[in-house]
Enzyme design. Structure first.
Site, short mmCIF file in Angstrom:
data_model
loop_
_atom_site.label_atom_id
_atom_site.label_comp_id
_atom_site.label_asym_id
_atom_site.label_seq_id
_atom_site.Cartn_x
_atom_site.Cartn_y
_atom_site.Cartn_z
N LYS A 1 32.79 29.12 59.52
CA LYS A 1 31.33 29.10 59.56
C LYS A 1 30.85 28.43 60.84
CE LYS A 1 31.06 29.34 54.57
NZ LYS A 1 31.01 28.67 53.27
N GLN B 1 29.77 23.14 50.78
CA GLN B 1 30.93 23.97 50.45
C GLN B 1 31.41 23.68 49.02
OE1 GLN B 1 32.00 26.41 52.47
NE2 GLN B 1 33.54 27.04 50.99
N ASP C 1 22.64 29.49 51.14
CA ASP C 1 23.57 30.08 50.16
C ASP C 1 22.79 30.90 49.12
OD1 ASP C 1 26.35 29.76 50.34
OD2 ASP C 1 26.26 27.65 49.74
N1 GUN Z 1 32.94 28.51 48.17
C1 GUN Z 1 33.37 29.78 48.04
N2 GUN Z 1 32.37 30.64 48.35
C2 GUN Z 1 31.29 29.89 48.66
C3 GUN Z 1 29.97 30.21 49.08
O1 GUN Z 1 29.56 31.36 49.19
N3 GUN Z 1 29.17 29.14 49.33
C4 GUN Z 1 29.58 27.87 49.20
N4 GUN Z 1 28.70 26.90 49.46
N5 GUN Z 1 30.80 27.54 48.82
C5 GUN Z 1 31.65 28.56 48.56
#
Ligand code: GUN
Length: 284
Positions: free
Chosen positions: A53, A97, A120
């Site tokens: 990211k 996350q 998100d």
């Molecule tokens: N962990 C796995 N997929 C995601 C996601 O789309 N967003 C977040 N914040 N954590 C994750």
């Protein structure tokens, strides 16, 4: 032979478009769009995702900050970090996350993020907006799936879409996005009475189950479009999806690979959301 929808190639193109818009944003606002990613603990998969990211932000010409907190961080401390980010004007997107350590309640954390910065799209306010069709930010993985279909020229309108999986992150919001595009949507799950029969009806079949090779050739209508959201490891530790790709691919009109399919698109949609959140906040 199916047309393979490369999320990797599409992402490259879309990230270029986002970088252009981020530059325009900077010209107009004197700053870059900014994303803050918080990671708590040492989950190795999470660390890879967070690094990806951060890198994607660089590719898109955006500001990014990674906040690494120790596994034992008290919930209150994490909430204080979120409060601080909510208040910082140069931060447009906040992502915590997941998964979080067991002593931290996920819903409390998600609810603390300002909905305007919730890139998100997990906050109940944003889920509500999505449900009523009155939204700017769309959740990243489902948005990535729809973007892949649209950019490949796959029409959704009037098509029978079957989503296998009903998670809050993928299945449920994807059903809403496909509905928004005028698809006729069925959501299947582990208690569905006749899964094979449901899948065989699908013009567009989306697998979001989390089990390797779950969707087999006998479940796919010839000519169907197959989208594989799964990220699993097989016996040899190799990355694979939820679809038995080798046997399904010859049957369908379009298919997404794993890796290089939905995965890169998810991060690209996160970049898009950060830009959109920045633009919305700049409008005031
Ligand atoms: N962990 C796995 N997929 C995601 C996601 O789309 N967003 C977040 N914040 N954590 C994750």
């Amino acid at each position: 032979m199916a047309t393979i929808i490369s999320g990797k190639e599409l992402s490259l193109q879309i990230r270029g478009e986002i970088a252009e818009k981020a530059k325009q944003f900077e010209e107009q606002n004197g700053r870059l769009p900014g994303l803050a990613v918080i990671i708590v603990g040492e989950n190795p998969a999470s660390k890879v995702y967070v690094r990806n990211k951060h890198r994607a932000c660089g590719e898109c010409g955006m500001y990014s900050e990674v906040i690494e907190l120790p596994e034992q961080t008290p919930e209150e401390e994490l909430l204080a970090v979120i409060d601080e980010l909510n208040g910082r004007s140069e931060i447009d997107g906040i992502l915590v996350q997941l998964p979080l350590p067991r002593h931290i309640k996920e819903s409390v954390v998600i609810n603390r993020i300002s909905p305007e910065k919730d890139v998100d799209v997990f906050h109940p306010v944003n889920v509500g907006r999505l449900t009523t069709g009155n939204y700017t930010l769309a959740p990243c993985t489902p948005a990535g799936v729809v973007e892949m279909l649209v950019r490949s020229g796959v029409e959704i309108k009037g098509k029978k879409c079957v989503v296998v999986g009903r998670s809050n992150i993928v299945g449920k919001p994807l059903a809403l996005l496909l509905l928004e595009k005028n698809g006729t949507v069925t959501v299947c799950h582990s208690r569905t009475a006749d899964l094979k029969a449901e899948c065989l009806e699908a013009d567009i079949l989306v697998a979001a189950i989390g089990k390797p090779k779950f969707i087999t050739a006998d479940m796919v209508k010839p000519g169907a479009v197959v989208v594989d959201v799964g990220i699993n490891r097989n016996e040899e530790g190799k990355l694979c999806g939820d679809v038995d790709y080798e046997n399904v691919e010859p049957l369908c009109s379009y298919i997404t690979p794993v890796p290089g399919g939905v995965g890169p698109m998810t991060i690209t949609m996160l970049m898009k959301n950060t830009l959109l959140a920045a633009e919305e906040r700049a409008k005031g």
